[in-house]
Scaffold this motif. Structure first.
Motif, PDB file in Angstrom:
ATOM      1  N   LYS A 171       0.763  -1.203  -0.068  1.00 49.60           N
ATOM      2  CA  LYS A 171      -0.060  -0.020   0.171  1.00 49.60           C
ATOM      3  C   LYS A 171       0.896   1.278  -0.065  1.00 49.60           C
ATOM      4  O   LYS A 171       0.516   2.192  -0.440  1.00 49.60           O
ATOM      5  CB  LYS A 171      -0.964   0.055   1.214  1.00 49.60           C
ATOM      6  N   THR A 172       1.980   1.180   0.645  1.00 55.96           N
ATOM      7  CA  THR A 172       2.873   2.258   0.673  1.00 55.96           C
ATOM      8  C   THR A 172       3.994   2.107  -0.350  1.00 55.96           C
ATOM      9  O   THR A 172       5.044   3.075  -0.306  1.00 55.96           O
ATOM     10  CB  THR A 172       3.396   2.592   1.999  1.00 55.96           C
ATOM     11  N   GLY A 173       4.065   1.426  -1.173  1.00 58.43           N
ATOM     12  CA  GLY A 173       5.062   1.248  -2.222  1.00 58.43           C
ATOM     13  C   GLY A 173       4.654   1.960  -3.696  1.00 58.43           C
ATOM     14  O   GLY A 173       5.417   1.805  -4.605  1.00 58.43           O
ATOM     15  N   THR A 174       3.874   2.853  -3.774  1.00 57.44           N
ATOM     16  CA  THR A 174       3.525   3.745  -4.908  1.00 57.44           C
ATOM     17  C   THR A 174       4.703   4.836  -5.081  1.00 57.44           C
ATOM     18  O   THR A 174       5.361   5.130  -4.063  1.00 57.44           O
ATOM     19  CB  THR A 174       2.271   4.488  -4.504  1.00 57.44           C
ATOM     20  N   ASN A 175       4.793   5.348  -6.269  1.00 57.40           N
ATOM     21  CA  ASN A 175       5.729   6.218  -6.673  1.00 57.40           C
ATOM     22  C   ASN A 175       5.447   7.559  -5.767  1.00 57.40           C
ATOM     23  O   ASN A 175       6.308   8.337  -5.302  1.00 57.40           O
ATOM     24  CB  ASN A 175       5.734   6.547  -8.183  1.00 57.40           C
ATOM     25  N   GLN A 176       4.151   7.824  -5.656  1.00 52.48           N
ATOM     26  CA  GLN A 176       3.623   8.947  -4.866  1.00 52.48           C
ATOM     27  C   GLN A 176       4.336   9.007  -3.323  1.00 52.48           C
ATOM     28  O   GLN A 176       4.762   9.911  -2.817  1.00 52.48           O
ATOM     29  CB  GLN A 176       2.316   9.190  -4.896  1.00 52.48           C
ATOM     30  N   LYS A 177       4.064   7.781  -2.727  1.00 54.77           N
ATOM     31  CA  LYS A 177       4.445   7.456  -1.367  1.00 54.77           C
ATOM     32  C   LYS A 177       6.036   7.718  -1.375  1.00 54.77           C
ATOM     33  O   LYS A 177       6.579   8.070  -0.357  1.00 54.77           O
ATOM     34  CB  LYS A 177       4.130   6.320  -0.860  1.00 54.77           C
ATOM     35  N   LYS A 178       6.816   7.195  -2.282  1.00 57.02           N
ATOM     36  CA  LYS A 178       8.164   6.934  -2.189  1.00 57.02           C
ATOM     37  C   LYS A 178       8.601   8.556  -2.539  1.00 57.02           C
ATOM     38  O   LYS A 178       9.575   8.796  -1.649  1.00 57.02           O
ATOM     39  CB  LYS A 178       8.813   6.223  -3.385  1.00 57.02           C
TER      40      LYS A 178
END
Length: 90
Positions: free
Chosen positions: A68-75
């Motif tokens: 769930k937190t592996g998106t480019n936005q979260k990165k």
């Protein structure tokens, strides 16, 4: 550590070291909060010892927080947070 969280999920640290850096930062809401904790521990001379064997297996499934937190936005959010909080490290 500046590019990615290189310390894996299974780790040990001294309670006194945890207290010295005020533990995990509760304001890091975009995941990988342990990454920021390791930076706090290591940037002032802390050390890491990697064991020479695999001691566990880490299962990731579709509903896991890591996914769930592996998106480019979260990165991007994580990197911006870490850069702002620890500019001397980066």
């Amino acid at each position: 550590m500046a590019r990615d969280n290189m310390i894996f999920a299974c780790s040990l640290f001294r309670k006194s070291d945890w207290e010295k850096v005020d533990g995990f930062s509760e304001d890091m809401k975009m995941g990988r909060e342990d990454w920021e904790f390791w930076i706090k521990l290591l940037k002032n001379g802390g050390k890491v010892v990697k064991l020479p064997f695999i001691g566990f297996f880490y299962r990731i499934h579709a509903g896991s927080k890591r996914k769930k937190t592996g998106t480019n936005q979260k990165k991007r959010e994580r990197i911006a947070y870490l850069n702002a909080k620890h500019p001397e490290f980066f």
